[in-house]
Scaffold this motif. Sequence first.
Motif, short mmCIF file in Angstrom:
data_model
loop_
_atom_site.label_atom_id
_atom_site.label_comp_id
_atom_site.label_asym_id
_atom_site.label_seq_id
_atom_site.Cartn_x
_atom_site.Cartn_y
_atom_site.Cartn_z
N GLY A 106 -9.82 1.11 1.05
CA GLY A 106 -10.57 2.10 0.29
C GLY A 106 -12.05 1.87 0.44
O GLY A 106 -12.49 0.74 0.63
N ALA A 161 -2.47 2.81 5.24
CA ALA A 161 -3.73 3.28 4.66
C ALA A 161 -4.91 2.47 5.19
O ALA A 161 -4.77 1.32 5.56
CB ALA A 161 -3.65 3.15 3.15
N THR A 197 0.83 -1.20 0.00
CA THR A 197 0.00 0.00 0.00
C THR A 197 0.87 1.26 0.00
O THR A 197 0.47 2.30 -0.52
CB THR A 197 -0.97 0.03 1.20
OG1 THR A 197 -0.25 -0.16 2.39
CG2 THR A 197 -2.05 -1.01 1.05
N PHE A 198 2.06 1.19 0.56
CA PHE A 198 2.98 2.32 0.45
C PHE A 198 3.37 2.54 -1.00
O PHE A 198 3.64 3.66 -1.42
CB PHE A 198 4.26 2.06 1.28
CG PHE A 198 4.08 2.34 2.74
CD1 PHE A 198 5.04 1.92 3.65
CD2 PHE A 198 2.97 3.01 3.23
CE1 PHE A 198 4.88 2.16 5.00
CE2 PHE A 198 2.80 3.25 4.58
CZ PHE A 198 3.76 2.83 5.47
N ALA A 199 3.40 1.43 -1.76
CA ALA A 199 3.71 1.54 -3.19
C ALA A 199 2.46 1.81 -4.00
O ALA A 199 2.39 1.53 -5.19
CB ALA A 199 4.38 0.24 -3.67
N HIS A 200 1.44 2.33 -3.32
CA HIS A 200 0.20 2.78 -3.96
C HIS A 200 -0.69 1.67 -4.48
O HIS A 200 -1.54 1.93 -5.33
CB HIS A 200 0.49 3.81 -5.07
CG HIS A 200 1.28 4.97 -4.57
ND1 HIS A 200 0.82 5.82 -3.59
CD2 HIS A 200 2.52 5.38 -4.88
CE1 HIS A 200 1.76 6.72 -3.32
NE2 HIS A 200 2.79 6.48 -4.09
N TRP A 201 -0.51 0.47 -4.02
CA TRP A 201 -1.48 -0.57 -4.34
C TRP A 201 -2.73 -0.29 -3.51
O TRP A 201 -2.64 0.12 -2.35
CB TRP A 201 -0.94 -1.95 -3.93
CG TRP A 201 0.04 -2.55 -4.87
CD1 TRP A 201 1.08 -1.94 -5.49
CD2 TRP A 201 0.07 -3.92 -5.27
NE1 TRP A 201 1.77 -2.84 -6.25
CE2 TRP A 201 1.17 -4.06 -6.13
CE3 TRP A 201 -0.71 -5.03 -4.98
CZ2 TRP A 201 1.51 -5.28 -6.71
CZ3 TRP A 201 -0.37 -6.25 -5.55
CH2 TRP A 201 0.72 -6.36 -6.42
N PRO A 202 -3.91 -0.56 -4.04
CA PRO A 202 -5.10 -0.46 -3.20
C PRO A 202 -5.15 -1.62 -2.21
O PRO A 202 -4.65 -2.71 -2.51
CB PRO A 202 -6.26 -0.54 -4.20
CG PRO A 202 -5.68 -1.22 -5.38
CD PRO A 202 -4.24 -0.90 -5.45
N HIS A 207 -4.06 -2.92 8.43
CA HIS A 207 -4.82 -1.77 7.97
C HIS A 207 -5.93 -1.37 8.91
O HIS A 207 -6.59 -0.37 8.69
CB HIS A 207 -5.34 -2.02 6.55
CG HIS A 207 -4.21 -2.16 5.59
ND1 HIS A 207 -3.58 -1.09 5.03
CD2 HIS A 207 -3.56 -3.26 5.14
CE1 HIS A 207 -2.59 -1.52 4.26
NE2 HIS A 207 -2.56 -2.82 4.31
#
Lengths: 288, 325
Positions: free
Chosen positions: B147, B144, B76-81, B233
Motif C-alpha cells: 500500500g 497486491a 494479503t488475499f485475506a485482506h491484510w495490508p 509483492h
Amino acid sequence: MEAAIFLQQVANGLVIGSIYAMVALGLTLIFGILHIGNFAHGQLYMLGAFATYWLVTLLGWNIWSSMFAAMGLMALLGMLLERVVFRPVHSAPHINGLIVALGLFIALENIAFILWGGDERTLPSPYATSMIRLLSISLTVQRLLVFAVSILLIFLLYLLIQKTKMGKAIRAVAQDPEVAQLMGIPIHRISSTVFAVSSALAAAAGAMVGPIFCVFPSMGLVPILKAFVVIVLGGMGSIPGAIFGGFILGVAESLGAGYLSSEYKDAFAFAALIMVLMVKPSGLFGKE
Amino acid sequence: MKGESLKTSRVFWAILILLVLLPFLLPKAYLHLAVIIGIHAILALSLGLVVGFVGQLSLCHAGFYGIGAYTSALLTFAHWPFWLALPAAGVISGIFGLLIGLPSLKTRGTYFAITTLSFGVIMSIALNNWISLTNGPDGLSGLALPGPIPLWGRTSISFNSPRNYYFLVGLFLFFTIFVFRRLLNSRVGRAFSGVRDNEVLAECLGIRALRYKLTAFIIGAIFAGLAGSLYAHYLRYICPRDFSFAESFDLLVMVVVGGAQTILGPIVGALFILALPKFFGFEPVYGRVAFGIILIIVMIYMPRGIVGTLQRGFRSSRGGTVGHP
C-alpha cells in the motif's frame, strides 16, 4: 484378495528397493573411503541410463551389451571425477567435499539437459512388455530382471570386498586411511577403484530402470536422495546397511503408496529419516 | 568486518551515494534486476549466517523463502495490508525455522545437509500438492502491491514502479546488514564463532551450542521469510518452482562464492551470480552449469570465497573452508 494386493506391493517394493540398494551401495562405498557424501553419484546413475539409451537407439546394440558398455564408461568417468574433483578436496574439511559434490551434481544435470533436452525417453527393452505371474503376483520380466541382476551385482560386490586382496585393501582404507597408507596401500588407487565400482553399479541401476521409468536429465535426484536416506539409516559406510536399508525402504514406500497415499509417497522416506535422526542423530547404526 | 569501521570510510559513502542515484541512472530493465539482486542479497545474507557462522550446510533455505512468500500472499488475499503481512511472513518463517532447526541441528555435517535437504524436499512437495492452500504448481497470481505510504500533503509513495520498490528493498537490505553486524559483534555473535570453531570447547565454557545454533538458524529463516514477502509483492506472482532445491542451490553458490564468513561476501555473491548471466545473455541452464563448475573451482582454490580470500590475502587462499576461518 487382501493378501494378493499386499504381496504385489511387496514385490514392487523389492524391485524398487534393489535400485535403491545399488545406488546406496555405491554411495556408502565412497563415503567409507573418502568420508564425503557424494551427491553427484545420482548423476552417474542418470548418465549410465543415457549411455545405454544412446547405445541401444543409435548403434542398435542389444540391451545387455549396452548396459555393460555403459557400466564401463561410467566407471571411467567416475575415476576421472575422483581425480579431478574429489582428490583436491580430500584432505580439506568434509563440508568442502559436500559442496564440491553439490556443484558437480548440478553441473552434470544441466549439461545433460543442454545436450539432450528435458524430454522423457523410454529405453527400449525386449523385456518390458512380457509379464510373469507367480503366486498371484504379476511383474513385467523387466522388473524381475532388475531384481535378479541387482542381487547378482550385489553378490559380486560382496565377493570383491570380502574375498579379494583389493577388497581387503578397501576395507583397510575405510577403517583407517593413515595406517593403511603406512602399510603401503596406495590409497589414491583404492579411491579410484572404489569410484569406478560405485559408478558402474549406479550405471547398471540407471540402465535397468530406463525401460520402466524413462530416461531424463533430472532422474538422478530422487534416487540419490533416497540413497542418502538409506545410508543414513543403515549407517554411513556400512555395506549391509546400504543393502538391507535399500530393500526395506523400497518395500516400505511401496506399502505406503498402496495403503496411505501415492502423491506423498516420496515424502515417506524423508519423514522417516527425520524421525530417526531426531532420536539418534548419528543414524541407526552410526558411531558418532 | 571485525572491528573495521566500514561505516565511516569514504568508500562506503561513495558506494552508498552511487546506490541511491542508481535508479535514476539505470534503464528500467536493469532496475528490475537490481531489485531482484537486492532481495537475493538479503536471502544470501540470511543463509550466510547459517553456513558461515554456524558452519553447517543448510539445503532447505529456499523453503523459508517460500514460506515467507506464500504466507504474505495468503494474508494479503485475506485482506491484510502488506505492511502487516511482511512482518507476519518473517514470524511464520521463523516458527518453521524453529520446527525444522530443532531436529536438524542435533545432527552435523553430511547428516545435517541431508536432513535439511529432506525438509526442503518435503516443503516443495507440500507446496506443489496442497492445492487447496497454495494452488499447486500453477502458483498464486494477482498479488497486491504494498500500500502507498502517505507523506505530508496529498502526496504518497506508491510502489507500482520498480524505482520505489528498489528503495524499499534497499532499506531492508541495510536493515539486514545493520542487524547482522550488531549481532555478530555482540556476545551472541562471539558465541556463534565459538560454537563454529570448536563446539566441544564452547560447551565446556558454558555455551549451550544447540541454543546458539538454533538462534542463528531461526534468524536466518526470519530474514529469508521477509525476503520472500518482498519478492512476492514485487513480482505479484509466485509458484512452487521459485522455491525449490534449485533455488537453495543458487543461494548456496552465492554464499560460497562470495565468502560465507563475511557480511559483504553473500552480497557480492548475489550480485555476481545474478548479474553475470544477464550480462552475457545466458539461459538459466548454462548458468547452472557454470555455477556448478564455479562452485567446484572455488571450493578447491578459494574456499573462503571472493571476499573472504581478499580479506585474508591470497597466500593462504587454499586453506580454510566456508565454515571455518
